[in-house]
Design a protein around this motif. Structure first.
Motif, PDB file in Angstrom:
ATOM      1  N   ALA A   1      -5.084  28.172  -0.308  1.00 31.53           N
ATOM      2  CA  ALA A   1      -6.491  27.624  -1.033  1.00 31.53           C
ATOM      3  C   ALA A   1      -6.962  28.935  -0.982  1.00 31.53           C
ATOM      4  O   ALA A   1      -7.158  29.849  -0.112  1.00 31.53           O
TER       5      ALA A   1
ATOM      6  N   ALA B   1      -2.799  23.871   3.673  1.00 38.80           N
ATOM      7  CA  ALA B   1      -4.264  23.647   3.139  1.00 38.80           C
ATOM      8  C   ALA B   1      -4.652  25.679   3.149  1.00 38.80           C
ATOM      9  O   ALA B   1      -5.376  26.134   2.775  1.00 38.80           O
ATOM     10  N   ASN B   2      -3.518  27.053   4.262  1.00 39.01           N
ATOM     11  CA  ASN B   2      -4.029  28.005   4.012  1.00 39.01           C
ATOM     12  C   ASN B   2      -4.005  28.612   2.558  1.00 39.01           C
ATOM     13  O   ASN B   2      -3.757  29.599   2.005  1.00 39.01           O
TER      14      ASN B   2
ATOM     15  N   MET C   1       0.847  -1.120  -0.410  1.00 40.72           N
ATOM     16  CA  MET C   1       0.340   0.047  -0.150  1.00 40.72           C
ATOM     17  C   MET C   1       0.515   1.189  -0.297  1.00 40.72           C
ATOM     18  O   MET C   1       2.350   1.071   0.980  1.00 40.72           O
ATOM     19  N   SER C   2       0.430   2.167  -0.893  1.00 43.28           N
ATOM     20  CA  SER C   2       1.598   3.297  -0.506  1.00 43.28           C
ATOM     21  C   SER C   2       0.239   4.665  -0.537  1.00 43.28           C
ATOM     22  O   SER C   2      -1.200   4.742  -1.084  1.00 43.28           O
ATOM     23  N   ILE C   3       1.122   5.288   0.031  1.00 43.98           N
ATOM     24  CA  ILE C   3       0.098   7.221   0.289  1.00 43.98           C
ATOM     25  C   ILE C   3       0.645   7.959  -0.536  1.00 43.98           C
ATOM     26  O   ILE C   3       2.295   8.403  -0.695  1.00 43.98           O
ATOM     27  N   ALA C   4      -0.320   7.865  -1.418  1.00 44.99           N
ATOM     28  CA  ALA C   4       0.241   9.386  -3.092  1.00 44.99           C
ATOM     29  C   ALA C   4       0.939  10.113  -2.776  1.00 44.99           C
ATOM     30  O   ALA C   4       0.516  10.845  -1.136  1.00 44.99           O
ATOM     31  N   THR C   5       1.881  10.519  -3.121  1.00 46.03           N
ATOM     32  CA  THR C   5       2.526  12.162  -2.600  1.00 46.03           C
ATOM     33  C   THR C   5       1.324  13.014  -2.357  1.00 46.03           C
ATOM     34  O   THR C   5       0.369  13.233  -3.050  1.00 46.03           O
ATOM     35  N   PRO C   6       1.118  13.933  -1.735  1.00 45.64           N
ATOM     36  CA  PRO C   6       0.086  14.586  -1.626  1.00 45.64           C
ATOM     37  C   PRO C   6      -0.149  15.811  -2.933  1.00 45.64           C
ATOM     38  O   PRO C   6       1.282  16.331  -3.138  1.00 45.64           O
ATOM     39  N   THR C   7      -0.440  16.231  -2.957  1.00 44.73           N
ATOM     40  CA  THR C   7      -1.128  16.609  -4.118  1.00 44.73           C
ATOM     41  C   THR C   7      -1.038  18.346  -3.900  1.00 44.73           C
ATOM     42  O   THR C   7      -1.422  19.249  -4.852  1.00 44.73           O
ATOM     43  N   MET C   8      -1.398  18.255  -2.236  1.00 45.25           N
ATOM     44  CA  MET C   8      -1.772  19.601  -2.216  1.00 45.25           C
ATOM     45  C   MET C   8      -0.091  20.628  -1.548  1.00 45.25           C
ATOM     46  O   MET C   8       0.325  19.807  -0.325  1.00 45.25           O
ATOM     47  N   GLN C   9      -0.275  21.733  -1.703  1.00 45.41           N
ATOM     48  CA  GLN C   9       0.615  21.832  -0.784  1.00 45.41           C
ATOM     49  C   GLN C   9      -0.255  22.417   0.899  1.00 45.41           C
ATOM     50  O   GLN C   9      -1.380  22.176   1.301  1.00 45.41           O
TER      51      GLN C   9
END
Ligand SMILES: Nc1ncnc2c1ncn2[C@@H]1O[C@H](COP(=O)(O)OP(=O)(O)O)[C@@H](O)[C@H]1O
Ligand SMILES: [Mg+2]
Lengths: 330, 280
Positions: B14, B11-12, B1-9
C-alpha cells in the motif's frame, strides 16, 4: 514444493519448565498441518515462537522463508494469527475491529472497507457488524477474530485451538471456513486437542506431548496405529453372536472381536458413520436383534494410549461429535 | 461458504502516507482507545466521580477546619491541589488498561502485526489524554461551582493547564510501563494506585506542610505533587500558603516541568523497550 514453515530443534524453557524440548516441524506450502496434543503439551508455545511472539530458547525456525528471530518484521508481513482466546476488542463493533486491523496492516482505507465487507459477508457476520463484540456469542467472536487475521490475506495462517469452547454448530461453521481457506491455497498450522478435528482438516498431523513430537503422519497413518473407528454392538440374544458376526463380516474392515459374557461385538470399520445404517440393515436382514449399537471413534486418549502407553494427562473437553463426514477436496 | 480470493497483495504494498506509518499506526491505535473509553460510561463516570467528590468533600467538610497561614480562601487553595492529585491518578488508568489488554491477548495480537511496535503504545499514550482532558474540564467546572476562581492572566491559566496535562502524560507513560510489567490485572489495580494516596498526603496538595515533622517537610518540598499544587496556585493566582525556602518551593512551575520531562524521558524508553522485549 517449498516449505512454508520449517522448524529445527525448537526449545522454549520457562524457568524449569521445558514447554518445548526440541521440536522439528515441516509444513509444505499450501498444506494444513494439525498440531495435536493435550493441554500443556506445548502447542500454544510453538505457535507463539513461530508467530514471533516468543523467542526460542534454542533451535531455529523459518516462516515463509524468514527467520523468526532475526527477520520478525518480514514474518509478520506474511502471517495471520488467531490465538487460543479471541483477542479482539470487545468494545469495538465487528466492523470497527476489522478496520482497525486493516489500518494496522497498512492497507489503503478503501481496500480495507471493501475487504471488511467481504469478510463480514463470508463469515455471516454482516447483521452483527455494527454491534459491539460484547454482544457476540463465542462462535461469532472466533469468526471475527479469524476474519481480522485474514484482512491482509496472509499466505500463512496460525490457528490456535480454533474451535475449543465452541458449540457443535459453531464448530462446524469454523471447519467450513477453514476448509475453504485451504482451498484458496493458504498454508495453515492449526492446533487442536481433538483427533477428529485434525482428521477433518489436516493433511498431516503432528502429535506432541510434553514439548516433544511423538508421532507425525497423515491421519490414516496415525489411525492405523491407533486402530481407527469401531462399531460396538450389544446383541440381545447371546446365542446369536456368531450370526451377527457373519452378517457384519462384509461391512467390517478387519477382524471382528466378540465377547460372550457381555454379548458384545467389536467391528473395525472404515467409512465413518455411513456404515451405521448399513450395519443395522445387515443385522435386520439376518434377523438379529440388538440392545445397543454405537460408533466408537478413536479419541486423543486412544492415540496417546497407543503411542505412549499412557492416557493424555489432562482431561480434554469432550471431543466434538459429528455424524457423517464431509470429504474435503484435496 | 467460500472465502473470496484475496484481492490484494502483501500488506506493505500500500502507498505510504506522507506522514509515515508510525503516525498511521498511532492514529489507528489511539482511535480504538478513544472509542473504547467513550463506550464504557461506567469507567468514565468513576474517573470523574472521584475528583468531583474530593472537591466537594474537602470544600464542605474540611474547608472550615483548615486555616491557611496567609489567611486566604481554602477552596481556592484546595483546587490546584486536587488537580495535582487527579492527574497523578492518570497512572492508575493507564496501568489497569494496559494490563487488561495484555491479559486479553490484545497486546500480543498487536505484536504479531507488521506495525511499528513503539506506535502501539505511543498511540495509546495520546489517547489516554482524551480522558485526562475531560476529567480536568469537569473538575474545573466543579471548582467554579464551589467558589474557586482564578486571579491571573489567561496565559498563566493556560500554562497551569499545560503543566497539569504534561504531568498526566508523564504518569500515563509510567502507568503503561507498570501495566506491561505486572503479571495480572489484579496486581495492576493495586500497583497502579497503592502509592498515589500516601504520595498525595505527603505533599501540600490539601494542607500546608508546616505541621509535618521536619524530615517529611523536606520530602514534601521535593514531591512532584507539591510542585504541581504550588505551581498551579502560583499560576492561577490562588493562595499559596507560605512556601518554604527549598528550591522546588521557590520555583514550583519550573520543577513541575522538570519532573514531567524526566518521567517521560525515563518511562517512555522503558515502556517501549519492555513492549519490544516481551518476546523473552
Ligand atoms: N509464560 C509461561 N510461563 C511459564 N510456563 C509457561 C508459560 N507458558 C506456557 N507455560 C507452560 O508450558 C507448557 C506448555 O504450555 P502451552 O504451550 O500453553 O500448552 P498447550 O497450548 O499445548 O496447552 C505448560 O506446562 C505451561 O504451563
Ligand atoms: Mg494452548
Amino acid at each position: 514444493m517449498s516449505l512454508a514453515i520449517e522448524a529445527r530443534g525448537v526449545e522454549k524453557h520457562f524457568g524449569e519448565v521445558k514447554a518445548l524440548a526440541g521440536v522439528d516441524l515441516d509444513v509444505q506450502q499450501g498444506s494444513v498441518v494439525g498440531l495435536l496434543g493435550p493441554n500443556g503439551a506445548g502447542k500454544t508455545t510453538m505457535v507463539k515462537v513461530l508467530s514471533t511472539l516468543l523467542l526460542p530458547t534454542a533451535g531455529s525456525a523459518k516462516v515463509g522463508g524468514f527467520d523468526v528471530v532475526t527477520q520478525a518484521d518480514e514474518v509478520r508481513h506474511t502471517i495471520g494469527l488467531t490465538g487460543q482466546y479471541a483477542a479482539v476488542d470487545e468494545y469495538l463493533t465487528g466492523r470497527e475491529n476489522l478496520h482497525l486491523f486493516g489500518a494496522l496492516y497498512h492497507l489503503p482505507p478503501a481496500q480495507v472497507r471493501a475487504r471488511a465487507e467481504e469478510l463480514l459477508e463470508q463469515f455471516t457476520l454482516t447483521d452483527a457488524a455494527d454491534r459491539t463484540l460484547k454482544t457476540y456469542s463465542g462462535g461469532m467472536r472466533r469468526r471475527l477474530d479469524l476474519a481480522a487475521s485474514l484482512i491482509a490475506a496472509p499466505s500463512i495462517l496460525f490457528l490456535d485451538e480454533p474451535t475449543t469452547g465452541l458449540d457443535p454448530r459453531s464448530r462446524l461453521g469454523m471447519w467450513e471456513v477453514i476448509t475453504s481457506l485451504v482451498q484458496q491455497g493458504t498454508t495453515v498450522l492449526l492446533t487442536t486437542q481433538y483427533l477428529e478435528e485434525a482428521d477433518q482438516l489436516a493433511d498431516r498431523i503432528v502429535v506432541i506431548d510434553k514439548g516433544l513430537v511423538i508421532a507425525n503422519g497423515t491421519s490414516d497413518e496415525l489411525k492405523s496405529e491407533v486402530g481407527g473407528d469401531r462399531l460396538e454392538i450389544v446383541i440381545s440374544d447371546g446365542a446369536r453372536l456368531n450370526d451377527a458376526q457373519s452378517a457384519l463380516a462384509r461391512i467390517a474392515s478387519g477382524d471382528i472381536v466378540t465377547t460372550d459374557v457381555s454379548r458384545t461385538l467389536l467391528a473395525p470399520i472404515s467409512g465413518g458413520s455411513t456404515v451405521l445404517p448399513e450395519a443395522i440393515r445387515a443385522l435386520d436382514a439376518a434377523g438379529v436383534k440388538f440392545d445397543d449399537i454405537a460408533l466408537r471413534r478413536p479419541t486423543l486418549d486412544d492415540v496417546f494410549l497407543s503411542l505412549t502407553g499412557h492416557v493424555a494427562e489432562e482431561e480434554a473437553e469432550p471431543a466434538p461429535k459429528r455424524r457423517g463426514r464431509k470429504k474435503r477436496a484435496a | 461458504m467460500s472465502i473470496a480470493t484475496p484481492t490484494m497483495q502483501s500488506a506493505n504494498n500500500a502507498a505510504r502516507p506522507w506522514y509515515g506509518w508510525f503516525v498511521n499506526d498511532c492514529i489507528a491505535v489511539a482511535k480504538r482507545q478513544i472509542i473504547t473509553v467513550l463506550r464504557i460510561p461506567q469507567t468514565l463516570f468513576f474517573a470523574l466521580f472521584q475528583p468531583v467528590l474530593f472537591v466537594l468533600l474537602f470544600s464542605f467538610v474540611f474547608g472550615g477546619a483548615i486555616p491557611l497561614p496567609d489567611g486566604g480562601s481554602y477552596r481556592e487553595y484546595l483546587l490546584p491541589g486536587i488537580f495535582a492529585q487527579t492527574v497523578t491518578f492518570a497512572v492508575a488508568a493507564a496501568t489497569v488498561g494496559v494490563a487488561e489488554d495484555t491479559s486479553k491477548g490484545i497486546m500480543d495480537r498487536f505484536r504479531t502485526l507488521p506495525v511499528n511496535q513503539a506506535a502501539v503504545i505511543v498511540g495509546r499514550s495520546f489517547a489516554e489524554m482524551v480522558e485526562r482532558v475531560l476529567v480536568i474540564t469537569v473538575m474545573s467546572v466543579a471548582g467554579l461551582v464551589v467558589g474557586w476562581r482564578t486571579h491571573s492572566s489567561l496565559f498563566n491559566v493556560l500554562m497551569a493547564y499545560v503543566m497539569y496535562l504534561l504531568f498526566a502524560y508523564a504518569l500515563t507513560w509510567m502507568g503503561i510501563f507498570v501495566g506491561l510489567s505486572v503479571p495480572s490485572v489484579q496486581v495492576a489495580q493495586t500497583a497502579g494506585v497503592a502509592w498515589v494516596f500516601p504520595l498525595t498526603f505527603l505533599s501540600n496538595a490539601f494542607v500546608p506542610t508546616q505541621g509535618m515533622p521536619v524530615l517529611l517537610q523536606h520530602f514534601a518540598a521535593w514531591n512532584p505533587i507539591s510542585c504541581l499544587a504550588l505551581g498551579g496556585r502560583t499560576l492561577f493566582g490562588n493562595p499559596t500558603g507560605t512556601p518554604g525556602d527549598a528550591f522546588p518551593q521557590q520555583h514550583p512551575v519550573l520543577m513541575a516541568f522538570v519532573w514531567s520531562t524526566a518521567i517521560i524521558a525515563v518511562f517512555s524508553v522503558l515502556a517501549v523497550r519492555k513492549f519490544r522485549n516481551k518476546r523473552g
